[in-house]
Design an enzyme around this catalytic site. Structure first.
Site, PDB file in Angstrom:
ATOM      1  N   GLU A  92       0.844  -1.195   0.000  1.00 15.18           N
ATOM      2  CA  GLU A  92       0.000   0.000   0.000  1.00 15.18           C
ATOM      3  C   GLU A  92       0.875   1.239   0.000  1.00 15.18           C
ATOM      4  O   GLU A  92       1.774   1.383   0.831  1.00 15.18           O
ATOM      5  CB  GLU A  92      -0.950   0.039   1.195  1.00 15.18           C
ATOM      6  CG  GLU A  92      -1.807   1.299   1.188  1.00 15.18           C
ATOM      7  CD  GLU A  92      -3.069   1.197   2.024  1.00 15.18           C
ATOM      8  OE1 GLU A  92      -3.647   2.261   2.327  1.00 15.18           O
ATOM      9  OE2 GLU A  92      -3.478   0.074   2.367  1.00 15.18           O
TER      10      GLU A  92
ATOM     11  N   ASP B 211     -11.594  10.267  -4.421  1.00 13.47           N
ATOM     12  CA  ASP B 211     -12.873  10.954  -4.267  1.00 13.47           C
ATOM     13  C   ASP B 211     -12.932  12.201  -5.144  1.00 13.47           C
ATOM     14  O   ASP B 211     -13.797  13.050  -4.954  1.00 13.47           O
ATOM     15  CB  ASP B 211     -13.127  11.322  -2.801  1.00 13.47           C
ATOM     16  CG  ASP B 211     -12.063  12.245  -2.233  1.00 13.47           C
ATOM     17  OD1 ASP B 211     -11.020  12.434  -2.897  1.00 13.47           O
ATOM     18  OD2 ASP B 211     -12.271  12.783  -1.126  1.00 13.47           O
TER      19      ASP B 211
ATOM     20  N   LYS C 210     -13.087   6.799   7.988  1.00 12.70           N
ATOM     21  CA  LYS C 210     -13.901   7.866   8.565  1.00 12.70           C
ATOM     22  C   LYS C 210     -14.028   9.031   7.585  1.00 12.70           C
ATOM     23  O   LYS C 210     -15.091   9.637   7.443  1.00 12.70           O
ATOM     24  CB  LYS C 210     -13.283   8.345   9.875  1.00 12.70           C
ATOM     25  CG  LYS C 210     -13.327   7.330  11.002  1.00 12.70           C
ATOM     26  CD  LYS C 210     -12.694   7.894  12.259  1.00 12.70           C
ATOM     27  CE  LYS C 210     -12.720   6.874  13.394  1.00 12.70           C
ATOM     28  NZ  LYS C 210     -12.077   7.403  14.621  1.00 12.70           N
TER      29      LYS C 210
ATOM     30  N   ASP D 219      -3.049  12.350  -3.247  1.00 14.48           N
ATOM     31  CA  ASP D 219      -3.247  13.787  -3.451  1.00 14.48           C
ATOM     32  C   ASP D 219      -3.656  14.032  -4.902  1.00 14.48           C
ATOM     33  O   ASP D 219      -2.928  13.661  -5.828  1.00 14.48           O
ATOM     34  CB  ASP D 219      -1.947  14.527  -3.141  1.00 14.48           C
ATOM     35  CG  ASP D 219      -2.149  16.036  -3.012  1.00 14.48           C
ATOM     36  OD1 ASP D 219      -3.010  16.589  -3.741  1.00 14.48           O
ATOM     37  OD2 ASP D 219      -1.446  16.658  -2.206  1.00 14.48           O
TER      38      ASP D 219
ATOM     39  N   ASP E  70      10.110   7.818   0.000  1.00 13.38           N
ATOM     40  CA  ASP E  70       9.486   8.049  -1.305  1.00 13.38           C
ATOM     41  C   ASP E  70       9.153   6.705  -1.945  1.00 13.38           C
ATOM     42  O   ASP E  70      10.033   5.876  -2.179  1.00 13.38           O
ATOM     43  CB  ASP E  70      10.460   8.844  -2.177  1.00 13.38           C
ATOM     44  CG  ASP E  70       9.976   9.051  -3.600  1.00 13.38           C
ATOM     45  OD1 ASP E  70       8.791   8.775  -3.872  1.00 13.38           O
ATOM     46  OD2 ASP E  70      10.782   9.483  -4.439  1.00 13.38           O
TER      47      ASP E  70
END
Length: 239
Positions: free
Chosen positions: A69, A180, A218, A144, A121
Site C-alpha cells: 500500500e 474521491d 472515517k 493527493d 518516497d
C-alpha cells in the site's frame, strides 16, 4: 528510525537533479503515543530504505502473498486489512511521520504480525527495493489529486508509474486505486488504458464497486454523508 525520506538524485557530473514529487513532505507534530510507537516499534516493524532488493520472505519470516500500500495515511485501513487477512503479508509506505507512528501503535494494539512499514518516497522504494514479479496487489487509496491544472504533473498516477507498478506485480496481480476526485479518477483511467498488458476489471470499462476488501475510512464516511462520490479502479496485469 532514519529520517531520510527524500533521497537526492545526481547526474553523471554529480549535480543534484530536481525531481517532481507527488507528495508534500509534512513532518507534523507527533503525539506521545506516536513518538513512543516510533521509538519502541520501528525496530520491529519498520523497514529502513536501502538501495538493494528486499528478500520479502525473509522480511516477513515466511512465503506468502504480498500486498503493497502506497500512502497509508494514519494506517487505519492498512491495519484492518492486515488483521482481516492473516494469510497475506502487507507492506505500507507513508512519508508522513505522525501517520507512520499512528500505524505502528495501531498494529501493536491489534497484535499484527503480518505488517511492515516504510517512511520513504514510494517511487524509490519500488525502483530499488521491491523485486519484480512479486506483488499480489498494489493499493493506492486517495492520493493527493493536485487539483490545480499546473500541478497535474505532480499526480503520482502517470504512465511511467503505471509501468513501474506492472513490473512489480505478478502476472494476475492487481493495481487497485481509489479517489474521491472525479477528474483524477478520469485521469487514472486514461493513464491505465494507455499502458499495455493491463486489464480493467470493471464490467463497464470504467469503475468497479468498492470491494469488501477495502475498508471504508472515517474520511470516506464523512464524504458520503456530504454526497461526495468515490471511484474505485482495478487493473490486472495480464502479461
Amino acid at each position: 528510525m532514519i529520517n531520510n525520506v527524500i533521497s537526492p538524485e545526481f547526474d553523471e557530473n554529480g549535480r543534484a537533479l530536481r525531481r517532481v514529487r507527488s507528495f508534500v513532505r509534512r513532518q507534523g507534530r507527533l503525539t506521545n503515543r506516536q513518538q513512543q510507537a516510533l521509538d519502541n516499534l520501528w525496530p520491529k516493524i519498520g523497514v529502513e530504505y536501502q538501495a538493494e532488493k528486499l528478500e520479502l520472505g525473509a522480511l516477513f519470516g515466511r512465503e506468502a502473498p504480498v500486498v503493497l500500500e502506497i500512502g497509508f495515511g494514519m494506517g487505519a485501513s492498512l491495519v484492518t486489512m492486515a488483521s482481516q487477512n492473516p494469510e497475506k503479508d502487507f507492506l505500507g509506505i507513508e512519508v508522513h511521520v505522525p501517520g507512520v507512528g499512528a500505524c505502528l501503535a495501531s498494529a501493536e494494539d491489534e497484535n499484527i504480525g503480518n505488517l511492515r512499514v516504510m517512511c520513504h518516497d514510494a517511487i524509490e522504494v519500488l525502483e530499488n527495493m521491491i523485486p519484480d514479479n512479486r506483488l499480489e496487489m498494489v493499493q493506492l487509496f486517495f492520493p493527493d489529486p493536485w487539483h490545480k491544472v499546473r500541478h497535474n504533473k505532480r499526480r503520482i498516477v502517470q504512465p511511467p508509474f503505471a509501468e513501474l507498478i506492472k513490473s512489480k506485480l505478478k502476472v494476475g496481480g492487481v493495481f487497485h486505486m481509489a479517489t474521491d476526485w472525479q477528474p483524477y479518477a478520469e485521469h487514472m483511467l486514461e493513464v491505465m488504458n494507455g499502458v499495455d498488458n493491463y486489464l480493467n476489471l470493471s464490467e463497464n470499462g470504467d469503475y468497479v464497486p468498492r470491494p469488501s476488501s477495502r475498508p471504508i475510512t472515517k474520511f470516506e464516511l464523512r464524504g458520503q454523508r456530504l454526497g461526495h462520490g468515490v471511484w474505485d479502479i482495478m487493473f490486472k496485469r495480464i502479461k
